[in-house]
Scaffold this active site. Structure first.
Site, PDB file in Angstrom:
ATOM      1  N   ASP A  46       3.221   0.698   6.370  1.00  0.00           N
ATOM      2  CA  ASP A  46       4.238   0.544   7.020  1.00  0.00           C
ATOM      3  C   ASP A  46       5.223   1.503   6.735  1.00  0.00           C
ATOM      4  O   ASP A  46       6.292   1.377   7.570  1.00  0.00           O
ATOM      5  CB  ASP A  46       4.726  -0.542   6.473  1.00  0.00           C
ATOM      6  CG  ASP A  46       5.041  -1.112   5.661  1.00  0.00           C
ATOM      7  OD1 ASP A  46       4.507  -0.224   4.221  1.00  0.00           O
ATOM      8  OD2 ASP A  46       5.854  -2.259   5.039  1.00  0.00           O
ATOM      9  N   SER A  47       4.556   2.688   5.733  1.00  0.00           N
ATOM     10  CA  SER A  47       5.073   3.710   5.902  1.00  0.00           C
ATOM     11  C   SER A  47       5.124   4.560   7.207  1.00  0.00           C
ATOM     12  O   SER A  47       5.916   5.765   6.952  1.00  0.00           O
ATOM     13  CB  SER A  47       5.279   4.838   4.712  1.00  0.00           C
ATOM     14  OG  SER A  47       3.812   4.825   4.900  1.00  0.00           O
ATOM     15  N   ASP A  85      -1.110  -2.850   6.517  1.00  0.00           N
ATOM     16  CA  ASP A  85      -0.316  -3.279   6.059  1.00  0.00           C
ATOM     17  C   ASP A  85       0.692  -4.170   6.710  1.00  0.00           C
ATOM     18  O   ASP A  85       0.802  -4.036   7.995  1.00  0.00           O
ATOM     19  CB  ASP A  85       1.417  -2.267   5.694  1.00  0.00           C
ATOM     20  CG  ASP A  85       0.992  -1.869   4.613  1.00  0.00           C
ATOM     21  OD1 ASP A  85       0.317  -2.556   3.026  1.00  0.00           O
ATOM     22  OD2 ASP A  85       1.619  -0.588   4.941  1.00  0.00           O
ATOM     23  N   LYS A 114      -2.847  -5.600   3.866  1.00  0.00           N
ATOM     24  CA  LYS A 114      -2.011  -5.788   1.966  1.00  0.00           C
ATOM     25  C   LYS A 114      -0.690  -5.929   2.716  1.00  0.00           C
ATOM     26  O   LYS A 114      -0.111  -5.956   3.899  1.00  0.00           O
ATOM     27  CB  LYS A 114      -1.726  -4.818   2.146  1.00  0.00           C
ATOM     28  CG  LYS A 114      -0.941  -3.972   0.800  1.00  0.00           C
ATOM     29  CD  LYS A 114      -1.051  -2.442   0.248  1.00  0.00           C
ATOM     30  CE  LYS A 114      -0.306  -1.800   1.346  1.00  0.00           C
ATOM     31  NZ  LYS A 114       1.045  -1.516   0.919  1.00  0.00           N
ATOM     32  N   GLU A 116       3.010  -7.048   0.072  1.00  0.00           N
ATOM     33  CA  GLU A 116       3.895  -7.131  -0.520  1.00  0.00           C
ATOM     34  C   GLU A 116       4.034  -8.354  -1.534  1.00  0.00           C
ATOM     35  O   GLU A 116       4.620  -9.458  -0.858  1.00  0.00           O
ATOM     36  CB  GLU A 116       5.481  -5.747  -0.230  1.00  0.00           C
ATOM     37  CG  GLU A 116       4.710  -4.727   0.100  1.00  0.00           C
ATOM     38  CD  GLU A 116       5.975  -3.424   0.968  1.00  0.00           C
ATOM     39  OE1 GLU A 116       6.854  -4.279  -0.147  1.00  0.00           O
ATOM     40  OE2 GLU A 116       5.814  -2.424   0.982  1.00  0.00           O
ATOM     41  N   GLU A 180       3.109   0.022  -7.328  1.00  0.00           N
ATOM     42  CA  GLU A 180       4.130   1.622  -7.348  1.00  0.00           C
ATOM     43  C   GLU A 180       5.223   1.941  -7.796  1.00  0.00           C
ATOM     44  O   GLU A 180       5.546   0.451  -8.257  1.00  0.00           O
ATOM     45  CB  GLU A 180       4.531   1.133  -5.524  1.00  0.00           C
ATOM     46  CG  GLU A 180       5.348   2.731  -5.279  1.00  0.00           C
ATOM     47  CD  GLU A 180       5.381   2.411  -4.143  1.00  0.00           C
ATOM     48  OE1 GLU A 180       5.003   1.403  -2.563  1.00  0.00           O
ATOM     49  OE2 GLU A 180       6.625   2.933  -2.740  1.00  0.00           O
TER      50      GLU A 180
HETATM   51  O1  KIV Z   1       3.380   2.349   3.592  1.00  0.00           O
HETATM   52  C1  KIV Z   1       2.441   2.305   3.044  1.00  0.00           C
HETATM   53  O2  KIV Z   1       2.387   3.537   2.742  1.00  0.00           O
HETATM   54  C2  KIV Z   1       2.113   2.164   1.604  1.00  0.00           C
HETATM   55  C3  KIV Z   1       1.591   3.016   0.050  1.00  0.00           C
HETATM   56  C4  KIV Z   1       1.839   2.034  -0.574  1.00  0.00           C
HETATM   57  C5  KIV Z   1       1.195   4.195   0.239  1.00  0.00           C
HETATM   58  O3  KIV Z   1       2.731   0.976   1.164  1.00  0.00           O
END
Ligand code: KIV
Length: 261
Positions: A46-47, A85, A114, A116, A180
């Protein structure tokens, strides 16, 4: 490099003492290049918010945007495991919400998702539904407003909380845990306490693998971060190429008969 990387293979790589290499990608061109370069898993992060969409944080990214980018990266990746993500707001409200939205990412081509934070029950439910799930602890960017900035987490009493959360995600069946911006010694303790591989970003060298944001590795980001290392000066190389293109068009050096019909 051979052999398709699958979710169970990540745990096996940790057991075999093989470092896991991961990088983000947001489109098919760079997904394919990361795959050809041998990344073990590629994260549609999601970056994308910061790197491609011009947002200041990952908070505004929508599920639809993540689906769109996941489809694009899918088209370029063959060997690496493709992880996507779950964006902010797509899994926190309930387990049902998480399963429904993770299914959409899997249908777009992800092979794992993934999320968080400390959501062990959600990870169990996703795993039961056939969706391999990776955790993400420490400085979790979707909680930037709670942290008040990109600050190192897990110093002092916060260390035990992160260790306990990692153990819970591990028991819930997480296929890996991204750590992280946490101190090196804490990342080492977590790595030694869980069977899931730990994937560090700003967490030191003792993790089971490393992940970096594509734009940081290629030197495309206008600012540098302590946790990142540019492996090429992409920004100036691209500026130089684009400047040369403009110059040649303006002075009539391009196109020549070679590029004409
Ligand atoms: O979205 C992202 O770039 C991440 C990092 C851990 C690389 O979740």
């Amino acid at each position: 490099m051979s052999d398709k990387i699958t979710a169970p293979k990540l745990r096996a790589m940790k057991q075999a003492g093989q470092q896991i290499v991961s990088i983000t990608a947001y489109d098919s061109t760079f997904g394919s290049l990361a795959d050809l370069a041998g990344a073990d898993f590629i994260l549609v992060g999601d970056s994308v918010a910061n790197t491609m969409l011009g947002f200041e944080s990952t908070v505004p990214v929508t599920l639809e945007q993540m689906i769109h980018h996941t489809r694009a990266v899918r088209a370029g990746v063959k060997r690496a495991l493709l992880v996507a993500d779950l964006p902010f707001g797509s899994y926190q409200a309930s387990i049902e919400q998480a399963v429904t939205n993770a299914v959409l990412l899997m249908k777009a081509g992800a092979e794992a998702v993934k999320l968080e934070g400390s959501y062990p029950e959600t990870i169990s439910a996703l795993t039961l539904a056939g969706i391999p799930t990776m955790g993400h602890l420490g400085m979790t960017p979707q909680s930037i407003h709670r942290f008040g900035g990109h600050k190192v987490q897990g110093r002092g009493s916060g260390a035990d909380r992160i260790l306990a959360a990692a153990e819970e995600l591990d028991k819930a069946g997480a296929i890996g845990i991204v750590l992280e911006l946490i101190p090196t010694d804490l990342a080492k303790r977590v790595t030694e306490s869980v069977t899931a591989p730990t994937i560090g970003i700003g967490a030191g060298p003792h993790c089971s693998g490393q992940i970096q944001v594509l734009h940081d590795v290629l030197g495309l980001s206008p600012v540098g971060f302590r946790h990142a290392k540019p492996f090429m000066n992409g920004r100036s190389l691209i500026l130089e190429a684009l400047g040369e293109y403009s110059r040649q068009v303006r002075c009539g050096e391009f196109p020549t008969s070679e590029h004409s019909f």
